[in-house]
Motif scaffolding. Structure first.
Motif, PDB file in Angstrom:
ATOM      1  N   GLY A 114      67.713 -39.698  54.885  1.00 14.41           N
ATOM      2  CA  GLY A 114      67.541 -38.191  54.518  1.00 14.41           C
ATOM      3  C   GLY A 114      67.707 -37.253  55.632  1.00 14.41           C
ATOM      4  N   GLY A 115      67.309 -37.676  56.944  1.00 17.47           N
ATOM      5  CA  GLY A 115      67.553 -36.724  58.010  1.00 17.47           C
ATOM      6  C   GLY A 115      69.122 -36.675  58.393  1.00 17.47           C
ATOM      7  N   ILE A 116      69.681 -37.761  58.283  1.00 18.79           N
ATOM      8  CA  ILE A 116      70.900 -37.866  58.741  1.00 18.79           C
ATOM      9  C   ILE A 116      71.780 -37.023  57.366  1.00 18.79           C
ATOM     10  CG2 ILE A 116      73.297 -39.253  58.516  1.00 18.79           C
ATOM     11  CD1 ILE A 116      71.484 -41.527  59.839  1.00 18.79           C
ATOM     12  N   TRP A 117      71.620 -36.887  56.359  1.00 15.36           N
ATOM     13  CA  TRP A 117      72.196 -36.069  55.272  1.00 15.36           C
ATOM     14  C   TRP A 117      71.873 -34.510  55.382  1.00 15.36           C
ATOM     15  CZ3 TRP A 117      76.566 -37.540  53.326  1.00 15.36           C
ATOM     16  CH2 TRP A 117      77.042 -38.746  53.107  1.00 15.36           C
ATOM     17  N   GLU A 118      70.690 -34.352  55.822  1.00 15.86           N
ATOM     18  CA  GLU A 118      70.392 -32.839  56.048  1.00 15.86           C
ATOM     19  C   GLU A 118      71.024 -32.323  57.319  1.00 15.86           C
ATOM     20  OE1 GLU A 118      66.290 -32.593  56.631  1.00 15.86           O
ATOM     21  OE2 GLU A 118      65.690 -33.108  54.607  1.00 15.86           O
ATOM     22  N   THR A 119      71.226 -33.237  58.312  1.00 15.12           N
ATOM     23  CA  THR A 119      72.062 -32.842  59.502  1.00 15.12           C
ATOM     24  C   THR A 119      73.477 -32.521  59.099  1.00 15.12           C
ATOM     25  OG1 THR A 119      70.534 -34.303  61.070  1.00 15.12           O
ATOM     26  CG2 THR A 119      72.530 -33.470  61.845  1.00 15.12           C
ATOM     27  N   TRP A 120      74.214 -33.420  58.197  1.00 16.95           N
ATOM     28  CA  TRP A 120      75.516 -33.420  57.739  1.00 16.95           C
ATOM     29  C   TRP A 120      75.638 -31.932  56.976  1.00 16.95           C
ATOM     30  CZ3 TRP A 120      79.495 -34.778  59.727  1.00 16.95           C
ATOM     31  CH2 TRP A 120      79.830 -35.889  60.685  1.00 16.95           C
ATOM     32  N   ALA A 121      74.839 -31.510  56.230  1.00 11.76           N
ATOM     33  CA  ALA A 121      74.630 -30.504  55.398  1.00 11.76           C
ATOM     34  C   ALA A 121      74.746 -29.186  56.475  1.00 11.76           C
ATOM     35  CB  ALA A 121      73.546 -30.299  54.337  1.00 11.76           C
ATOM     36  N   THR A 122      73.986 -29.283  57.453  1.00 10.20           N
ATOM     37  CA  THR A 122      73.938 -28.264  58.355  1.00 10.20           C
ATOM     38  C   THR A 122      75.451 -27.979  59.146  1.00 10.20           C
ATOM     39  OG1 THR A 122      71.611 -28.151  58.339  1.00 10.20           O
ATOM     40  CG2 THR A 122      72.799 -26.861  60.082  1.00 10.20           C
TER      41      THR A 122
ATOM     42  N   PRO B 146      63.106 -49.102  69.233  1.00 12.66           N
ATOM     43  CA  PRO B 146      62.203 -48.338  68.284  1.00 12.66           C
ATOM     44  C   PRO B 146      62.651 -47.265  67.270  1.00 12.66           C
ATOM     45  CG  PRO B 146      61.306 -48.300  70.589  1.00 12.66           C
ATOM     46  CD  PRO B 146      62.584 -48.699  70.559  1.00 12.66           C
ATOM     47  N   PRO B 147      62.430 -47.163  66.113  1.00 10.57           N
ATOM     48  CA  PRO B 147      62.856 -46.264  65.132  1.00 10.57           C
ATOM     49  C   PRO B 147      62.755 -44.744  65.666  1.00 10.57           C
ATOM     50  CG  PRO B 147      61.390 -47.900  64.064  1.00 10.57           C
ATOM     51  CD  PRO B 147      61.317 -48.169  65.477  1.00 10.57           C
ATOM     52  N   ASP B 148      61.496 -44.278  66.242  1.00 13.12           N
ATOM     53  CA  ASP B 148      61.703 -42.960  66.728  1.00 13.12           C
ATOM     54  C   ASP B 148      62.083 -42.729  68.039  1.00 13.12           C
ATOM     55  OD1 ASP B 148      59.783 -44.446  68.221  1.00 13.12           O
ATOM     56  OD2 ASP B 148      58.131 -43.069  68.578  1.00 13.12           O
ATOM     57  N   ARG B 149      62.924 -43.610  68.532  1.00 11.15           N
ATOM     58  CA  ARG B 149      63.785 -43.537  69.684  1.00 11.15           C
ATOM     59  C   ARG B 149      65.385 -43.620  69.324  1.00 11.15           C
ATOM     60  NH1 ARG B 149      59.555 -42.381  71.138  1.00 11.15           N
ATOM     61  NH2 ARG B 149      58.281 -42.612  72.963  1.00 11.15           N
ATOM     62  N   CYS B 150      65.701 -43.736  67.952  1.00  9.69           N
ATOM     63  CA  CYS B 150      67.062 -43.801  67.786  1.00  9.69           C
ATOM     64  C   CYS B 150      67.728 -42.399  67.658  1.00  9.69           C
ATOM     65  CB  CYS B 150      67.072 -44.517  66.482  1.00  9.69           C
ATOM     66  SG  CYS B 150      66.744 -46.416  66.605  1.00  9.69           S
ATOM     67  N   ARG B 151      68.817 -42.438  68.376  1.00  3.95           N
ATOM     68  CA  ARG B 151      69.398 -40.804  68.355  1.00  3.95           C
ATOM     69  C   ARG B 151      70.698 -40.975  67.694  1.00  3.95           C
ATOM     70  NH1 ARG B 151      71.199 -39.600  72.857  1.00  3.95           N
ATOM     71  NH2 ARG B 151      71.219 -37.695  72.878  1.00  3.95           N
ATOM     72  N   TYR B 152      71.056 -40.054  66.865  1.00  6.78           N
ATOM     73  CA  TYR B 152      72.177 -39.954  65.993  1.00  6.78           C
ATOM     74  C   TYR B 152      72.761 -38.312  66.119  1.00  6.78           C
ATOM     75  CZ  TYR B 152      75.190 -39.925  61.573  1.00  6.78           C
ATOM     76  OH  TYR B 152      76.128 -39.774  60.684  1.00  6.78           O
ATOM     77  N   ASP B 153      74.026 -38.190  66.336  1.00  9.68           N
ATOM     78  CA  ASP B 153      74.617 -37.136  66.436  1.00  9.68           C
ATOM     79  C   ASP B 153      75.908 -36.833  65.499  1.00  9.68           C
ATOM     80  OD1 ASP B 153      73.245 -36.285  68.583  1.00  9.68           O
ATOM     81  OD2 ASP B 153      74.543 -36.874  69.912  1.00  9.68           O
ATOM     82  N   ALA B 154      75.596 -36.032  64.538  1.00 14.86           N
ATOM     83  CA  ALA B 154      76.822 -35.620  63.544  1.00 14.86           C
ATOM     84  C   ALA B 154      77.770 -34.783  64.379  1.00 14.86           C
ATOM     85  CB  ALA B 154      76.126 -34.969  62.373  1.00 14.86           C
ATOM     86  N   CYS B 155      79.092 -35.023  64.263  1.00 13.34           N
ATOM     87  CA  CYS B 155      79.891 -34.187  64.918  1.00 13.34           C
ATOM     88  C   CYS B 155      81.188 -33.837  64.286  1.00 13.34           C
ATOM     89  CB  CYS B 155      80.479 -35.259  66.255  1.00 13.34           C
ATOM     90  SG  CYS B 155      79.354 -36.196  67.238  1.00 13.34           S
TER      91      CYS B 155
END
Length: 319
Positions: free
Chosen positions: A183-191, A219-228
Motif C-alpha cells: 500500500g505504501g508503494i502504491w501511494e508513493t507511485w501515485a504522488t 528487517p521489514p522496517d529497514r527495507c528502503r524503496y525509491d519510486a523513480c
C-alpha cells in the motif's frame, strides 16, 4: 512568527541529507568509510551527524554500515557462492575469522550455514533476531523451488536473461515512507506520477524503482524503496524532487509479470537459478526495476536490471 509548516520542511531537508549520507555509504560499502566523510557528504557538522542519523534511521551510522556490509556479503555468498576469504577482504575484515565472527553475531550462524538452510536457520540467535525479530527462512532466500539442481528450470531462465551495457542516466526519486509495504508503494507511485506528469507528458516519462534491501535478510522496517522517474531533459529542472545518477556498467535484464505477491518468487528464481551459474556475481548496487506499460495494482510488468560484475575468485575456499 514561524509558519506551522516550518518543522515539516526542516524534517524533509534532514531526511534528504540523511539519504545523501546513505547513498554515499552504499557507493563505498566495499571501501574504508570515515564517519567524518559521511557527515560532510550529508552537509552536517560531524558533531551533530551521529545524533541526527541515529534519530532518523533508528540505528547508529556505524551499525548501519556494518549491517549493510554483512547483508551484501550474505547476498554474494548465497547467490554467487563467493569465497568467504574474498568477502572478508572486500568488506574490511582483517581475517576470515573476524568476518565469520561478525557474520555469526549478526545472523546467528556461520557463513557456511546460510547455504544449508532447510526451513529456518537452526542456530543461536543473532542480533538480527534478538534486536529486529527477523529470522532467516529458506523460502525468503531461495524461493519455494530452491532446487538449483533443476537443469530444465535453469535453462529456461537462462534463455530469458539478457546482458547489456548500461550508460549512466539520471532519475528523480521519491522514497516510500513504508518501505516494501504494498500500500505504501502504491501511494508513493501515485504522488510521483502526479508530480512528474505536471511537468512532462506521461508518454515521455520512464518509470523505475530502486529496491535497496533483500527482504529475506533485512528487517521489514529497514527495507528502503525509491519510486523513480526519468524525465526528458527540458523538464528535469521543473520537478522539485531530489535526483540521483545511476552509474553505468553491466546489467543482467530479466522480465517478470504478475500480481504483487508473485514478483519476489520470480526475483528469487533469477538469483537462485541464473546467478550461481552465470560467471557473474551481483555488484554492490540496489536492484533496479524498470516498470513497463500496463502496470496497475494487482498486476506488475517489470524488468529487473541487476548490476553484475565478473566473479572474483580467491585462492582456496575458506569457510
Amino acid at each position: 512568527m514561524r509558519s506551522r509548516s516550518t518543522p515539516s520542511v526542516s524534517l524533509l531537508e534532514y531526511q534528504r541529507r540523511i539519504d545523501q549520507a546513505i547513498r554515499f555509504i552504499l557507493a563505498r560499502i566495499d571501501q574504508p568509510i570515515s564517519l567524518d566523510e559521511v557527515a560532510e557528504a550529508a552537509c552536517f557538522s560531524k558533531f551533530h551527524f551521529h545524533r541526527l542519523f541515529t534519530a532518523l534511521m533508528n540505528e547508529p551510522p556505524g551499525e548501519y554500515i556494518m549491517r549493510k556490509r554483512l547483508e551484501r556479503a550474505a547476498i554474494r555468498l548465497v547467490y554467487a557462492d563467493t569465497p568467504v576469504s574474498t568477502l572478508a577482504g572486500d568488506y574490511g575484515y582483517s581475517s576470515v575469522a573476524a568476518f565469520s565472527k561478525a557474520f555469526r553475531q549478526w545472523f546467528g550462524g556461520p557463513p557456511t550455514a546460510i547455504k544449508a538452510i532447510r526451513g529456518r536457520l537452526e542456530s543461536e540467535k543473532g542480533k538480527l533476531q534478538t534486536r529486529y525479530g527477523k529470522t532467516l527462512v529458506a523460502d525468503e532466500l531461495f524461493g519455494a523451488a530452491a532446487g538449483a539442481g533443476n537443469p530444465a528450470r535453469r535453462e529456461s531462465i537462462r534463455r530469458r536473461v539478457i546482458l547489456r551495457r548500461l550508460k549512466e542516466f539520471e532519475l528523480h526519486y521519491l522514497p516510500s515512507a513504508r518501505g516494501y509495504e504494498v500500500g505504501g508503494i502504491w501511494e508513493t507511485w501515485a504522488t510521483l506520477r502526479e508530480q512528474a506528469c505536471a511537468v512532462a507528458p506521461e508518454a515521455d516519462c520512464d518509470w523505475f524503482a530502486l529496491s535497496h534491501d533483500h527482504p529475506g535478510l533485512t528487517p521489514p522496517d529497514r527495507c528502503r524503496y525509491d519510486a523513480c522517474v526519468a524525465l526528458p531533459k527540458k523538464a528535469r529542472a521543473a520537478l522539485p524532487l531530489p535526483r540521483l545518477a545511476v552509474p553505468g556498467g553491466d546489467v543482467a535484464v530479466y522480465q517478470v509479470a504478475g500480481p504483487e505477491a508473485s514478483i519476489l518468487p520470480q526475483y528469487l528464481d533469477f538469483y537462485t537459478h541464473w546467478m550461481p551459474h552465470s560467471g557473474f556475481e551481483p555488484a554492490d548496487y540496489p536492484l533496479i526495476e524498470h516498470y513497463l506499460p500496463g502496470c496497475r495494482p494487482g498486476h506488475i510488468r517489470v524488468q529487473l536490471w541487476v548490476k553484475v560484475q565478473p566473479m572474483r575468485m580467491a585462492p582456496g575456499r575458506v569457510s
